[in-house]
Design an enzyme around this catalytic site. Sequence first.
Site, PDB file in Angstrom:
ATOM      1  N   GLU A   1      -2.045   0.353   8.144  1.00  0.00           N
ATOM      2  CA  GLU A   1      -1.193  -0.726   7.662  1.00  0.00           C
ATOM      3  C   GLU A   1      -0.049  -0.183   6.820  1.00  0.00           C
ATOM      4  O   GLU A   1       1.085  -0.672   6.910  1.00  0.00           O
ATOM      5  CB  GLU A   1      -2.009  -1.726   6.839  1.00  0.00           C
ATOM      6  CG  GLU A   1      -1.176  -2.872   6.306  1.00  0.00           C
ATOM      7  CD  GLU A   1      -1.880  -3.717   5.263  1.00  0.00           C
ATOM      8  OE1 GLU A   1      -1.224  -4.619   4.700  1.00  0.00           O
ATOM      9  OE2 GLU A   1      -3.084  -3.477   4.993  1.00  0.00           O
TER      10      GLU A   1
ATOM     11  N   HIS B   1       3.076  -6.967   4.749  1.00  0.00           N
ATOM     12  CA  HIS B   1       1.698  -6.549   4.981  1.00  0.00           C
ATOM     13  C   HIS B   1       1.292  -6.855   6.413  1.00  0.00           C
ATOM     14  O   HIS B   1       2.008  -7.530   7.160  1.00  0.00           O
ATOM     15  CB  HIS B   1       0.743  -7.295   4.038  1.00  0.00           C
ATOM     16  CG  HIS B   1       0.760  -6.793   2.633  1.00  0.00           C
ATOM     17  ND1 HIS B   1      -0.225  -5.972   2.114  1.00  0.00           N
ATOM     18  CD2 HIS B   1       1.645  -6.982   1.621  1.00  0.00           C
ATOM     19  CE1 HIS B   1       0.045  -5.693   0.851  1.00  0.00           C
ATOM     20  NE2 HIS B   1       1.189  -6.298   0.524  1.00  0.00           N
TER      21      HIS B   1
ATOM     22  N   HIS C   1       0.834  -1.212   0.000  1.00  0.00           N
ATOM     23  CA  HIS C   1       0.000   0.000   0.000  1.00  0.00           C
ATOM     24  C   HIS C   1       0.869   1.263   0.000  1.00  0.00           C
ATOM     25  O   HIS C   1       2.044   1.202  -0.346  1.00  0.00           O
ATOM     26  CB  HIS C   1      -1.002  -0.035   1.164  1.00  0.00           C
ATOM     27  CG  HIS C   1      -1.712  -1.352   1.271  1.00  0.00           C
ATOM     28  ND1 HIS C   1      -2.615  -1.782   0.327  1.00  0.00           N
ATOM     29  CD2 HIS C   1      -1.601  -2.354   2.188  1.00  0.00           C
ATOM     30  CE1 HIS C   1      -3.056  -2.993   0.663  1.00  0.00           C
ATOM     31  NE2 HIS C   1      -2.449  -3.364   1.783  1.00  0.00           N
TER      32      HIS C   1
ATOM     33  N   GLU D   1       1.743 -11.655   6.137  1.00  0.00           N
ATOM     34  CA  GLU D   1       0.749 -10.918   6.918  1.00  0.00           C
ATOM     35  C   GLU D   1       1.250 -10.992   8.359  1.00  0.00           C
ATOM     36  O   GLU D   1       1.058 -11.979   9.062  1.00  0.00           O
ATOM     37  CB  GLU D   1      -0.636 -11.560   6.783  1.00  0.00           C
ATOM     38  CG  GLU D   1      -1.228 -11.526   5.381  1.00  0.00           C
ATOM     39  CD  GLU D   1      -1.832 -10.168   5.017  1.00  0.00           C
ATOM     40  OE1 GLU D   1      -1.561  -9.170   5.725  1.00  0.00           O
ATOM     41  OE2 GLU D   1      -2.574 -10.098   4.017  1.00  0.00           O
TER      42      GLU D   1
END
Length: 254
Positions: A85, A140, A48, A217
Amino acid sequence: MLGTHALASLLAALTLTAPHPAAGATATASAAAAKPLAGKVVGIDPGHNGGNFSDPSFINHSVWNGREEEACDTTGTETDGGYTEALFNFNVAGYLRAILIREGAKVVMTRRTNEGVGPCIDRRAHILDKARADVAIDIHADGGPSGGRGVAILTPVPDGPNDRVIASSKRFGRILLRRYTMVTGIPISNYDGSGGFSPRGDLAGLNLTTVPKVLIECVNMRNATDAARLVKPSFQRLAAKSMAEAITGFLQSR
């Protein structure tokens, strides 16, 4: 011509000042130990970007992810307290980059700030592929159910471009999961994948990779226990340390 005494003095001086034959080898070995990743290229994709919230039309446009059309990117998730995030990913990536550079690696990042928009997920894969990274990691954090917590490693499944790096990616993933859980104390995810692994065929970063790569993650941002830890720089450094150890271990065992 040198006299006998002068010649003896010169030979003695040379003997005293000349390095021991093993000294050069020891210095070389020490340098190699200090720079275990010298000559290696490592790719880091902090998922992101902090500015994605500001340009929905751009991040929502479609790109080809290797199997189907997918949005260019998303804003990512956040904790209930509003810690994004994108910022977590970027901070961990920064700590990781610093460690890898100290170990001698050339590090290629898909973004260098947390104020921009994008790049799109297909472009991120292209950046790391073009750099011919020896290994790459997509960083992430998840936005799962509030009752779920833990780390999951997302691995590629064969789809053409990534066929040659499926096995090596899985091997890197196994090393990464072991180091990450050991160093950070974060448990294996109790809701995502099985045994800490989740094969995925719907992500451009994994579908389009031509270098060994996994997506981690790191935590579940919507879980209160995970969220309390992830916002701390001390935890972010631990996460980066575990990733660096996994990368070094993977590259030294090839």
